[in-house]
Design a protein around this motif. Structure first.
Motif, PDB file in Angstrom:
ATOM      1  N   HIS A  73      17.962 -17.202 -58.223  1.00  0.00           N
ATOM      2  CA  HIS A  73      19.429 -17.288 -58.163  1.00  0.00           C
ATOM      3  C   HIS A  73      20.046 -16.022 -58.717  1.00  0.00           C
ATOM      4  CE1 HIS A  73      23.473 -18.706 -59.604  1.00  0.00           C
ATOM      5  NE2 HIS A  73      23.422 -19.399 -58.481  1.00  0.00           N
ATOM      6  N   THR A  74      21.063 -15.540 -58.045  1.00  0.00           N
ATOM      7  CA  THR A  74      21.950 -14.551 -58.649  1.00  0.00           C
ATOM      8  C   THR A  74      23.308 -15.209 -58.806  1.00  0.00           C
ATOM      9  OG1 THR A  74      22.197 -13.628 -56.421  1.00  0.00           O
ATOM     10  CG2 THR A  74      20.835 -12.391 -57.978  1.00  0.00           C
ATOM     11  N   ARG A  75      23.885 -15.061 -60.005  1.00  0.00           N
ATOM     12  CA  ARG A  75      25.101 -15.791 -60.350  1.00  0.00           C
ATOM     13  C   ARG A  75      26.319 -14.885 -60.336  1.00  0.00           C
ATOM     14  NH1 ARG A  75      27.407 -17.560 -66.021  1.00  0.00           N
ATOM     15  NH2 ARG A  75      28.748 -19.280 -65.397  1.00  0.00           N
ATOM     16  N   TRP A  76      27.412 -15.457 -59.889  1.00  0.00           N
ATOM     17  CA  TRP A  76      28.723 -14.837 -60.065  1.00  0.00           C
ATOM     18  C   TRP A  76      29.526 -15.873 -60.845  1.00  0.00           C
ATOM     19  CZ3 TRP A  76      30.834 -10.774 -56.399  1.00  0.00           C
ATOM     20  CH2 TRP A  76      32.061 -10.302 -56.859  1.00  0.00           C
ATOM     21  N   ALA A  77      29.676 -15.651 -62.139  1.00  0.00           N
ATOM     22  CA  ALA A  77      30.188 -16.680 -63.048  1.00  0.00           C
ATOM     23  C   ALA A  77      31.569 -17.181 -62.648  1.00  0.00           C
ATOM     24  CB  ALA A  77      30.244 -16.126 -64.456  1.00  0.00           C
ATOM     25  N   THR A  78      31.718 -18.491 -62.583  1.00  0.00           N
ATOM     26  CA  THR A  78      33.048 -19.099 -62.446  1.00  0.00           C
ATOM     27  C   THR A  78      33.337 -19.992 -63.653  1.00  0.00           C
ATOM     28  OG1 THR A  78      32.286 -21.066 -61.253  1.00  0.00           O
ATOM     29  CG2 THR A  78      32.855 -19.129 -59.926  1.00  0.00           C
ATOM     30  N   VAL A  85      22.255 -17.958 -71.249  1.00  0.00           N
ATOM     31  CA  VAL A  85      22.225 -19.427 -71.219  1.00  0.00           C
ATOM     32  C   VAL A  85      23.041 -19.997 -70.047  1.00  0.00           C
ATOM     33  CG1 VAL A  85      24.164 -19.902 -72.796  1.00  0.00           C
ATOM     34  CG2 VAL A  85      22.207 -21.434 -72.756  1.00  0.00           C
ATOM     35  N   ASN A  86      24.081 -19.274 -69.633  1.00  0.00           N
ATOM     36  CA  ASN A  86      24.876 -19.752 -68.493  1.00  0.00           C
ATOM     37  C   ASN A  86      24.256 -19.378 -67.148  1.00  0.00           C
ATOM     38  OD1 ASN A  86      26.834 -20.994 -70.043  1.00  0.00           O
ATOM     39  ND2 ASN A  86      28.185 -19.202 -70.089  1.00  0.00           N
ATOM     40  N   SER A  87      23.245 -18.521 -67.164  1.00  0.00           N
ATOM     41  CA  SER A  87      22.583 -18.151 -65.905  1.00  0.00           C
ATOM     42  C   SER A  87      21.863 -19.357 -65.327  1.00  0.00           C
ATOM     43  CB  SER A  87      21.562 -17.033 -66.157  1.00  0.00           C
ATOM     44  OG  SER A  87      22.161 -15.935 -66.804  1.00  0.00           O
ATOM     45  N   HIS A  88      21.605 -19.289 -64.048  1.00  0.00           N
ATOM     46  CA  HIS A  88      20.840 -20.355 -63.404  1.00  0.00           C
ATOM     47  C   HIS A  88      19.390 -19.891 -63.293  1.00  0.00           C
ATOM     48  CE1 HIS A  88      24.651 -21.933 -61.133  1.00  0.00           C
ATOM     49  NE2 HIS A  88      24.978 -21.336 -62.265  1.00  0.00           N
ATOM     50  N   PRO A  89      18.432 -20.773 -63.128  1.00  0.00           N
ATOM     51  CA  PRO A  89      18.554 -22.212 -62.942  1.00  0.00           C
ATOM     52  C   PRO A  89      19.100 -22.915 -64.194  1.00  0.00           C
ATOM     53  CG  PRO A  89      16.408 -21.438 -62.210  1.00  0.00           C
ATOM     54  CD  PRO A  89      17.063 -20.307 -62.907  1.00  0.00           C
ATOM     55  N   VAL A 100      19.577 -24.598 -58.874  1.00  0.00           N
ATOM     56  CA  VAL A 100      20.358 -23.379 -58.654  1.00  0.00           C
ATOM     57  C   VAL A 100      21.533 -23.747 -57.775  1.00  0.00           C
ATOM     58  CG1 VAL A 100      18.493 -21.704 -58.996  1.00  0.00           C
ATOM     59  CG2 VAL A 100      18.881 -22.644 -56.703  1.00  0.00           C
ATOM     60  N   HIS A 101      22.672 -23.101 -58.022  1.00  0.00           N
ATOM     61  CA  HIS A 101      23.932 -23.526 -57.396  1.00  0.00           C
ATOM     62  C   HIS A 101      24.787 -22.305 -57.092  1.00  0.00           C
ATOM     63  CE1 HIS A 101      28.191 -25.252 -58.449  1.00  0.00           C
ATOM     64  NE2 HIS A 101      28.016 -25.306 -57.138  1.00  0.00           N
ATOM     65  N   ASN A 102      25.255 -22.229 -55.884  1.00  0.00           N
ATOM     66  CA  ASN A 102      26.351 -21.323 -55.553  1.00  0.00           C
ATOM     67  C   ASN A 102      27.544 -22.192 -55.234  1.00  0.00           C
ATOM     68  OD1 ASN A 102      24.503 -18.798 -53.631  1.00  0.00           O
ATOM     69  ND2 ASN A 102      24.787 -19.014 -55.825  1.00  0.00           N
ATOM     70  N   GLY A 103      28.683 -21.894 -55.853  1.00  0.00           N
ATOM     71  CA  GLY A 103      29.889 -22.662 -55.568  1.00  0.00           C
ATOM     72  C   GLY A 103      30.569 -23.107 -56.842  1.00  0.00           C
ATOM     73  N   ILE A 104      31.450 -24.081 -56.694  1.00  0.00           N
ATOM     74  CA  ILE A 104      32.268 -24.559 -57.815  1.00  0.00           C
ATOM     75  C   ILE A 104      32.360 -26.077 -57.759  1.00  0.00           C
ATOM     76  CG2 ILE A 104      34.633 -24.652 -58.711  1.00  0.00           C
ATOM     77  CD1 ILE A 104      35.019 -21.783 -57.792  1.00  0.00           C
ATOM     78  N   ILE A 105      32.085 -26.743 -58.889  1.00  0.00           N
ATOM     79  CA  ILE A 105      32.264 -28.198 -58.973  1.00  0.00           C
ATOM     80  C   ILE A 105      33.615 -28.455 -59.634  1.00  0.00           C
ATOM     81  CG2 ILE A 105      31.302 -30.376 -59.845  1.00  0.00           C
ATOM     82  CD1 ILE A 105      29.652 -28.823 -57.630  1.00  0.00           C
ATOM     83  N   THR A 126      28.456 -24.138 -67.975  1.00  0.00           N
ATOM     84  CA  THR A 126      28.586 -24.121 -66.516  1.00  0.00           C
ATOM     85  C   THR A 126      28.899 -25.496 -65.937  1.00  0.00           C
ATOM     86  OG1 THR A 126      26.236 -24.579 -66.171  1.00  0.00           O
ATOM     87  CG2 THR A 126      26.884 -22.269 -66.345  1.00  0.00           C
ATOM     88  N   ASP A 127      29.544 -25.463 -64.775  1.00  0.00           N
ATOM     89  CA  ASP A 127      29.713 -26.675 -63.975  1.00  0.00           C
ATOM     90  C   ASP A 127      28.357 -27.127 -63.423  1.00  0.00           C
ATOM     91  OD1 ASP A 127      29.683 -24.312 -62.519  1.00  0.00           O
ATOM     92  OD2 ASP A 127      31.033 -25.021 -60.961  1.00  0.00           O
ATOM     93  N   THR A 128      27.451 -26.181 -63.259  1.00  0.00           N
ATOM     94  CA  THR A 128      26.151 -26.475 -62.647  1.00  0.00           C
ATOM     95  C   THR A 128      25.278 -27.364 -63.532  1.00  0.00           C
ATOM     96  OG1 THR A 128      26.299 -24.353 -61.538  1.00  0.00           O
ATOM     97  CG2 THR A 128      24.108 -25.386 -61.637  1.00  0.00           C
ATOM     98  N   GLU A 129      25.357 -27.193 -64.846  1.00  0.00           N
ATOM     99  CA  GLU A 129      24.534 -28.018 -65.730  1.00  0.00           C
ATOM    100  C   GLU A 129      24.918 -29.498 -65.597  1.00  0.00           C
ATOM    101  OE1 GLU A 129      24.680 -26.990 -69.875  1.00  0.00           O
ATOM    102  OE2 GLU A 129      22.762 -27.977 -70.289  1.00  0.00           O
TER     103      GLU A 129
HETATM  104  N1  GLU Z   1      29.955 -22.224 -60.669  1.00  0.00           N
HETATM  105  C1  GLU Z   1      28.638 -21.854 -61.036  1.00  0.00           C
HETATM  106  C2  GLU Z   1      28.617 -21.091 -62.345  1.00  0.00           C
HETATM  107  O1  GLU Z   1      29.595 -20.548 -62.757  1.00  0.00           O
HETATM  108  C3  GLU Z   1      27.935 -21.071 -59.934  1.00  0.00           C
HETATM  109  C4  GLU Z   1      28.527 -19.718 -59.686  1.00  0.00           C
HETATM  110  C5  GLU Z   1      27.837 -19.043 -58.496  1.00  0.00           C
HETATM  111  O2  GLU Z   1      28.187 -19.379 -57.347  1.00  0.00           O
HETATM  112  O3  GLU Z   1      26.989 -18.182 -58.755  1.00  0.00           O
HETATM  113  O4  GLU Z   1      27.632 -21.049 -62.998  1.00  0.00           O
END
Ligand code: GLU
Length: 241
Positions: A73-78, A85-89, A100-105, A126-129
């Motif tokens: 995963h490569t993350r772009w923090a939202t 610690v906020n990195s994925h997985p 691993v998640h791309n997007g926003i919950i 993160t929203d992903t956790e």
């Molecule tokens: N919303 C998630 C986060 O901030 C995933 C961001 C992404 O798409 O990399 O961790």
């Protein structure tokens, strides 16, 4: 936008995942990570803020993680600053489910409150956790990962491409998507997922573009697709010229 790569096959997964992530660097990112699953070593996670090279150095170019299946995963923090610690997985509390998640919950806050009440704890912002812990919560109740994924999808609102690994299932992976791109790549005795074609082009040109609501459960030799209703569907691969 950022990147997801998944691999299951007979090769060591980590170097393939790192190379796949390099091929997705054009999408932009602030941190990166890997989860590799091996029947003996279990679930191994490495992640780091910064360039992919930091992750490559941390893992000895992937050599320190052993196993033939994994997620990158490569993350772009939202939600939550770029940090290790906020990195994925992101991993569920018990450490057996990695996501691993791309997007926003969008409804992550009420879900987090619900999970805290159930006794789940969180390490990241993160929203992903929340997804990882919700999956774990339903998996503990149902003892069926696919069912846990369906129940989780029924509760999360927003956009997602997800790759999911469970330590209890060291031969298959699950991927789903909604409003965030994800493709499936058919190999010979190996299969892939990725946010975009360049990640898997060295290995296969036979791909399926997943539709919103699609799920795929796959091993190194087979893939079963399901539509948004959970109905098994056949998908004909497209050939990338
Ligand atoms: N919303 C998630 C986060 O901030 C995933 C961001 C992404 O798409 O990399 O961790």
């Amino acid at each position: 936008m950022c990147g997801i790569v998944g691999y299951i096959g007979t090769e060591e997964a980590a170097p393939i995942l790192l190379e796949g992530l390099r091929r997705l660097e054009y999408r932009g990112y602030d941190s990166a990570g890997l989860a590799v699953l091996d029947p003996e070593q279990g679930l191994q996670v490495a992640k780091a803020k910064g360039r992919l090279q930091v992750l490559a150095d941390l893992t000895g170019q992937g050599q320190k993680l052993t196993g033939h299946m994994g997620l990158g995963h490569t993350r772009w923090a939202t939600h939550g600053a770029p940090s290790d610690v906020n990195s994925h997985p992101q991993v569920g509390q018990k450490g057996r489910i990695a996501v691993v998640h791309n997007g926003i919950i969008e409804n992550f806050l009420p879900l987090k409150e619900f999970l805290l009440k159930q006794g789940k704890t969180f390490r990241s912002e993160t929203d992903t956790e929340v997804i990882a812990n919700l999956l774990e919560y339903y998996y503990e109740q149902e003892n069926d990962l696919m069912k846990a994924v369906r129940l989780t999808l029924g509760r999360i609102e927003g956009s997602y491409a997800l790759g999911i690994l469970c330590a209890d299932r060291p031969d298959s992976m699950i991927a789903v998507k909604k409003d965030s791109p994800l493709i499936f790549g058919f190999g010979e005795g190996e299969n892939f997922i990725a946010s975009d074609v360049p990640a898997i082009l060295p290995y296969t040109r036979s791909v399926v573009y997943l539709n919103d609501g699609d799920m795929v459960v796959f091993t190194k030799n087979a893939a079963q697709f399901y539509d948004a209703n959970g109905t098994p569907v056949r998908k004909a691969p497209e050939h990338i010229e």
